[in-house]
Design an enzyme around this catalytic site. Structure first.
Site, PDB file in Angstrom:
ATOM      1  CB  THR A   1      -1.035  -0.131   1.205  1.00  0.00           C
ATOM      2  OG1 THR A   1      -0.158  -0.145   2.547  1.00  0.00           O
ATOM      3  CG2 THR A   1      -2.008  -0.864   1.120  1.00  0.00           C
TER       4      THR A   1
ATOM      5  CE  LYS B   1       0.710  -3.655   3.558  1.00  0.00           C
ATOM      6  NZ  LYS B   1      -0.471  -2.651   4.332  1.00  0.00           N
TER       7      LYS B   1
ATOM      8  CB  THR C   1      -2.675  -4.000   7.197  1.00  0.00           C
ATOM      9  OG1 THR C   1      -3.966  -3.899   7.676  1.00  0.00           O
ATOM     10  CG2 THR C   1      -2.466  -5.655   6.771  1.00  0.00           C
TER      11      THR C   1
ATOM     12  CD  GLU D   1       2.716   5.309   6.746  1.00  0.00           C
ATOM     13  OE1 GLU D   1       2.649   5.887   7.540  1.00  0.00           O
ATOM     14  OE2 GLU D   1       1.848   4.699   6.000  1.00  0.00           O
TER      15      GLU D   1
ATOM     16  CG  ASN E   1       0.198   8.734   8.541  1.00  0.00           C
ATOM     17  OD1 ASN E   1      -0.617   7.722   8.030  1.00  0.00           O
ATOM     18  ND2 ASN E   1       1.467   8.664   8.679  1.00  0.00           N
TER      19      ASN E   1
END
Lengths: 417, 417
Positions: A156, A182, A193, A279, A401
């Site tokens: 993602t 992932k 996730t 991230e 985010n």
């Protein structure tokens, strides 16, 4: 590891007898052409093991896959990115069941042999109308393709796919073990996730497989943290099909332990890859707690340090701020004595006995400026150790985010909300 | 409150018989002229109560003040900003003791009547050579000055001083109650610390004062969170000198309860002021959990939501992301059932029974775009409630906390490290 392993190509499709496939449905965005629906299938029945999120809010596919695994063995995994099918109520359960059923029918296996895994935005119904027309292509595409297609389809906010495969001698047979993962830090913009799929052609009975899987997860995925949030969809699944042609290993026997070591090594490597690709992450930091009174105390200290926003912000700044580390050690609820604590950066003492050490600040700054470094925290109270893998927290992470309104706008276009 | 109170000028010096003073020592930076050493003193003996950080790593002044309070009553508080005197070992204890002793001598009171509070950078020795020459000025400056000087001297990364005072009828006497607080979110660039000083001229025996103080802290400072970190120096002190000329209240009597209500109200207001002035904060969010099975369950849910980096990032973006809220509810370890959870933004349902509600997303966005809003989380499992005050987490917060190397450079100039 204490035995030789050979790195081989691919990931979840590298073991013999496992076929993979992936197609593009446009789950998140109908105009995007990226792969977002993947299939892993063994051409013979498997034994299987898994662990699932401890979040009380569990996505529909997690509930379904847990049930299927409890009732029998899995042989097939269907996974999508772009929508987590979480917080979707009875409709979500219905959609996850339909995914398992429609795939099982085409593969001519039982529905209970199929695990379903989803990752993506939370709270929106699955766009089934875009998924269903693709099942035929998905199944038709199955082949011995080493699994890179699956690794690509499940990501993602990850910046790249993550997979790894090895082969090694297990008794008299050479077996293969591979997997993909992932998760850009347990999270992703609430596209929460971590998904990890692992396959092997070794013959591992279910009791052995479940035991070594739990142990390996404890030493790998349970030891990483990007932002401290636990997703609704986290899933680790391991399938073993015995296609290497060996006699099944015995639980607690030497071959079971050896397989466990290889699995643990693979999972640690995949877990570290998740942190490195976190991230907006700029640092990979290993935190090693030593000399705690108990394992649990060591774990509490490591988790407090790795989850502290202030500590992570200082890592982002390349600041060897041992005061903040000690401060997190203090509120960890572990039994510690400030005056016994030593803190080392790559072996250089920053704090000795709770006080500033003699190491010149410039040398510590050189360590903290590196993209990867290790912090040792010696509690000097006992013999228990714990190691964790963590990252910095960047201004860009927060920025990334702030909003996922765009997904809602797409969902409205789709008529789903 | 269920009885009338009048807002009066000032803060910690507003109650009769309390004198304040503040001077500039250049503790953090010798060239800066800002106030950084403060004194609060009652011209008659006081009763006193306090709470201190639960961090196992406690700053030297915290240890000293705890001991002084345990052994007898406090009457005087000396407080500095710029250096926390934390992680400073025996030298730190020695320095804190010297501060109490030198001030006590000049005031002609016992050393044990003096509390010492410090806030600022961790791990560096106190620059005592710059503090000691200022004691005479500090004591000479004492006067009935309503306390704004103290409120100003103790701030660090706060953007402004925070104080409040009220008067109200307690039995037949009009009493005053005032206080000041510092702390830009429990933290400050590891210049951790929340300090709160409160004074009253009511006559409150120690047993009553300790009881109402603990209760008020539980409902105020224990319910705010900016970044989830707990400082080594957090301190709340309450002094009561009886200068209003009344008969002491009785523990658990109606006047004790009434005083407790006023104290609780004052502390909640001060606590909210800390959140509003949090580091780089743009949102003030009240999270109200309702219908939990137990008080502890309600608290766990509120804390998980208020501490989630992902939830706080979405607040920063003005995103009414109920999925992330529910996700934090799920990992809170409280007993919840996803299908019973409702989430409301300022009364507008965003999630009903664990599913997306009908409220148009634009309306929810209007709420989340406001600088202050309230989120209600109904667990629908019991009768326990809990309310917390929180803020967003901004990219600027991380940026602000990346490095405090400058302090070390100054400390080197000072010859302290």
């Amino acid at each position: 590891m204490d035995f030789p392993v050979t790195r081989i190509k691919g990931g979840v499709g590298a073991a013999r007898g496992f076929l993979t496939s992936a197609v593009s449905c446009g789950i998140k965005n109908p105009d995007a052409k990226r792969l977002d629906l993947a299939l892993i299938h063994s051409d013979v029945p498997c034994t299987s093991a898994g662990t699932f999120t401890t979040n009380r809010v569990k996505a529909a596919p997690v509930k379904l896959s847990q049930t299927h695994l409890r009732r029998g063995d899995l042989r097939t995994i269907v996974a999508n990115s772009g929508n987590a099918n979480a917080c979707t109520g009875m409709q979500g359960i219905h959609d996850a069941r339909a995914m398992a059923k429609d795939v099982a029918k085409r593969l001519e296996i039982r529905r209970g042999e199929v695990a379903v895994c989803s990752t993506g935005v939370i709270g929106l119904p699955m766009p089934m109308a875009r998924i269903e027309p693709k099942y035929d292509d998905l199944v038709a595409g199955l082949g011995p393709k080493n699994g890179t297609d699956v690794a690509n389809a499940i990501i993602t906010s990850d910046t790249h796919h993550k997979e790894l495969a090895i082969s090694f001698e297990l008794g008299e047979h050479r077996v293969r073990l591979g997997g993909c993962v992932k998760g850009a830090g347990m999270i992703c913009p609430s596209m929460a996730t971590m998904l990890c799929f692992i396959t092997t052609d070794a013959a591992i009975p279910r009791d052995c497989l479940q035991k070594v899987t739990l142990e390996a997860v404890e030493d790998s995925f349970n030891r990483i943290t990007i932002d401290g949030d636990t997703s609704t969809n986290d899933t680790v699944l391991v399938l073993a099909n015995g296609a290497a042609g060996m006699k099944p290993v015995r639980k607690n026997g030497p071959r079971c332990r050896q397989f466990g070591k290889a699995l643990r090594w693979l999972m640690i490597e995949l877990a570290k890859a998740v942190v490195r690709d976190g991230e907006r992450v700029t640092k990979f930091v290993t935190v090693e707690v030593k000399g705690a009174r108990t394992y649990l105390d060591a774990k509490k200290v490591a988790e407090a340090v790795c989850k502290s926003a202030l500590v992570k912000a200082s890592w982002n700044g390349g600041d060897p701020n041992w005061g903040r580390v000690l401060h997190a050690v203090g509120y960890s609820r572990a039994r510690i004595r400030e005056e016994l604590v030593d803190i080392l950066y790559e072996g250089l003492p920053a704090c000795v006995g709770g006080l500033q050490a003699d190491t010149p600040m410039d040398k510590l700054r050189d360590v903290a400026a590196k993209p990867e470094f290790r912090i040792e925290i010696h509690l000097n109270q006992g013999k228990a150790d714990y190691e964790m893998y963590s990252s910095d927290l960047s201004p860009e992470y927060i920025d990334f985010n702030r909003s996922e309104y765009a997904y809602w706008k797409q969902a409205r276009k789709d008529g789903l909300v």
